[in-house]
Design an enzyme around this catalytic site. Structure first.
Site, PDB file in Angstrom:
ATOM      1  N   GLY A  26      31.338  -4.429 -11.829  1.00 14.92           N
ATOM      2  CA  GLY A  26      32.518  -4.579 -10.985  1.00 14.92           C
ATOM      3  C   GLY A  26      32.232  -4.643  -9.501  1.00 14.92           C
ATOM      4  O   GLY A  26      31.277  -5.283  -9.042  1.00 14.92           O
ATOM      5  N   TYR A 176      44.857  10.985  -9.775  1.00 18.03           N
ATOM      6  CA  TYR A 176      44.004   9.945  -9.195  1.00 18.03           C
ATOM      7  C   TYR A 176      44.258   9.834  -7.701  1.00 18.03           C
ATOM      8  O   TYR A 176      43.310   9.765  -6.904  1.00 18.03           O
ATOM      9  CB  TYR A 176      44.275   8.608  -9.882  1.00 18.03           C
TER      10      TYR A 176
END
Length: 314
Positions: A26, A176
């Site tokens: 990624g 998160y």
């Protein structure tokens, strides 16, 4: 209509050592490849060595002759972080660039690190805090630039001081956000403390916008058997060139923040397109949750306590 290619020139980094976490795929792989193509000796600390070897092969395909190597690292284990720190200290090579890029996102159920911390807080923030602490002598020797990768998710939310480990009411997205806010506050406080202590280290922040990266892909080890519906939507929009970025463009803000002579200490960089979701890298207005010096100092103190890694003032 084909998407217009967006790229940037990375300054010559020949002779300098760069460390990039989360570089096995990624955005992290793109960052590592960009640094290696500019002549840096790139160290990729990875959890999965097989993926790491594939990543090295891809970097060498893009940049024949690149100097790149793997080290073992599990950011969810403070023992693993300390072991990497010792390995790199024993190698005694100053570090010129450190990109704190690795992360996990929204496991459906609460999970913990090897040390008992909520997985996202422990991996995304505490692991990187401890890594910087262990590597500080090398960062100082290399007059390093440290870039910490936050997220558009950090534009909202707060550190859940009453329940840092989300033991009472787990919410994957809120946890998160907390992990990325804490990392951002730490990155800014690192720059302030370096200036005050004369460490010679500069620190700034980046965010990749929104792109179809592996963060929301199927991750059986996190309890997610298939990619999220959100990732399917993100991928469809990205493929059509609608608003969002690509994995290729998403790497650019961190590369810019970590290498550009125009990137400022304590600055914040992300895509400059509509909503800052895609496009070329540019300076960003600092998110509200990242603006409090007091919160940053508190994050620093608590992180030292939790990791048992003390970063001296001088």
């Amino acid at each position: 209509m084909p998407r217009k290619r967006i790229d940037m020139t990375v300054p010559d980094l020949s002779g300098g050592r760069a460390v990039v976490t989360g570089a096995s795929d990624g955005i992290g792989l793109g960052i590592a490849a960009g640094l290696a193509a500019a002549g840096a000796e790139v160290v990729m600390p990875v959890r999965n060595m097989r993926k790491g070897e594939a990543a090295i092969a891809e970097i060498r395909r893009q940049a024949p002759g690149a100097t790149v190597s793997l080290r073992e690292l599990d950011l969810s284990s403070l023992d693993s972080v300390a072991a990497l720190g010792k390995t790199l200290l024993d190698e005694d090579r100053p570090i010129r660039v450190l990109v704190n890029n690795a992360g996990v996102m929204t496991p459906p159920d609460r999970r913990t690190t090897a040390d008992g911390f909520e997985l996202q807080f422990g991996t995304n923030h505490l692991g990187h805090f401890a890594l910087v602490g262990h590597l500080l002598p090398l960062l100082r020797a290399g007059r390093a630039r440290v870039t910490s990768q936050v997220s558009v998710a950090a534009s909202r939310g707060a550190v859940n001081w009453d329940d840092l480990n989300w033991e009472r009411s787990y919410d994957g997205m809120r946890a998160y956000r907390q992990s990325k806010i804490a990392l951002g506050l730490f990155g800014l406080e690192l720059d302030r403390r370096s200036r005050a202590g004369g460490w010679g280290v500069t620190s700034n922040l980046s965010h990749p916008g929104v792109a179809p990266t592996s963060l929301l892909a199927a991750r059986p080890e996190l309890g997610r058997g298939e990619e999220t519906s959100g990732r399917r939507v993100i991928r469809a929009l990205s493929e059509r060139g609608i608003l969002l970025g690509t994995v290729e463009t998403a790497k650019l803000p961190a590369l810019y923040a970590a290498t550009s002579p125009h990137a400022e200490p304590g600055g914040f960089y992300g895509p400059r397109g509509l909503g800052h979701l895609g496009g070329p890298p540019a300076e960003q207005k600092l998110y509200g949750p990242l603006r409090s010096d007091e919160e940053a100092q508190r994050v620093w103190r608590v992180s030292e306590e939790l990791t048992r890694v003390t970063i001296p003032a001088t």
